[in-house]
Enzyme design. Structure first.
Site: not given
Length: 237
Positions: A120, A138
């Site tokens: 991420k 996320d």
């Protein structure tokens, strides 16, 4: 899910949040990397409060490793898991100095090798700092994708990312990432999502379930009142 439905989802969310953007304050790739690292299990708002002072004190990787670990810990102590994150930051900065001349590499494969940097974080950095299309997943992106059927409930974050990459045009990955975050943060919240006014309710399995449950609860609350009223009238008669 067919391409028409995906297009409808993307266009609808784009219409709701046309100005979606990265809400972590930063001036360069290095600051963005530090900010995203700090944001794990922490809100962007809290990170921005901490980095407002942090980025005034520390400007380069050398600055971060020139202070005792305990001092850096105190500088970020309002952040969750601050002790581990302080260690990651100093180890990351040491590697940047030794291997990359103090600069953050722009390649995803190199970024994920840095301490505290996962998929991420790497996706956020390459897409926002180096203009490389990426769909960072996320908690907001994952929740929205699963509720709208773009991914399966049991998919892990990597599987969610892969499915989004296949269904969303590559040149829209980065902006869609930001729009999904805004949609999840301000509209399709984890608790109390705005299902009743959501323009995507007709294709949202979570929204339909919540609205149905809400209707049942309302009916249960109404029925006893009607019964008592009828009972009272019958007694009077």
């Amino acid at each position: 899910m067919n391409a028409t439905t995906v297009r409808h989802i993307l266009d609808t969310i784009a219409g709701m949040f046309p100005d979606a953007h990265c809400e972590l304050n930063h001036n360069n790739a290095f600051e963005l990397t530090i900010a995203v690292l700090l944001s794990a299990q922490c809100t962007d708002a809290t990170v921005n409060k901490v980095t407002a002072d942090l980025f005034q004190k520390y400007h380069t990787p050398q600055d971060y490793i020139s202070v005792p670990l305990e001092e850096l810990e105190q500088d970020i102590r309002r952040i969750g898991l601050y002790r581990n994150k302080a260690k990651h930051i100093q180890n990351l900065c040491q590697i940047l100095i030794e291997k990359y001349g103090g600069e953050v590499p722009g390649e995803h494969d190199l970024l994920v090798q840095l301490p505290g940097v996962g998929r991420k974080t790497a996706n956020v950095v390459v897409s926002n700092a180096f203009d490389v299309p990426a769909f960072a997943v996320d908690t907001h992106v994952e929740r929205v994708s699963k509720r709208l059927g773009l991914a399966n409930w049991k998919d892990n974050v990597t599987e969610v990312e892969n499915k989004l990459n296949k269904r969303v045009p590559r040149d829209e990955w980065t902006i869609s990432h930001h729009r999904f975050i805004f949609f999840g943060r301000y509209h399709c919240k984890a608790q109390n999502p705005a299902c009743q006014v959501c323009p995507l309710l007709d294709i949202c399995r979570e929204g339909k379930k919540r609205m149905k449950t809400s209707l049942v609860i309302k009916e249960k609350k109404v029925k006893p009142k009607i019964s008592k009223s009828v009972e009272k009238n019958n007694t009077t008669t």
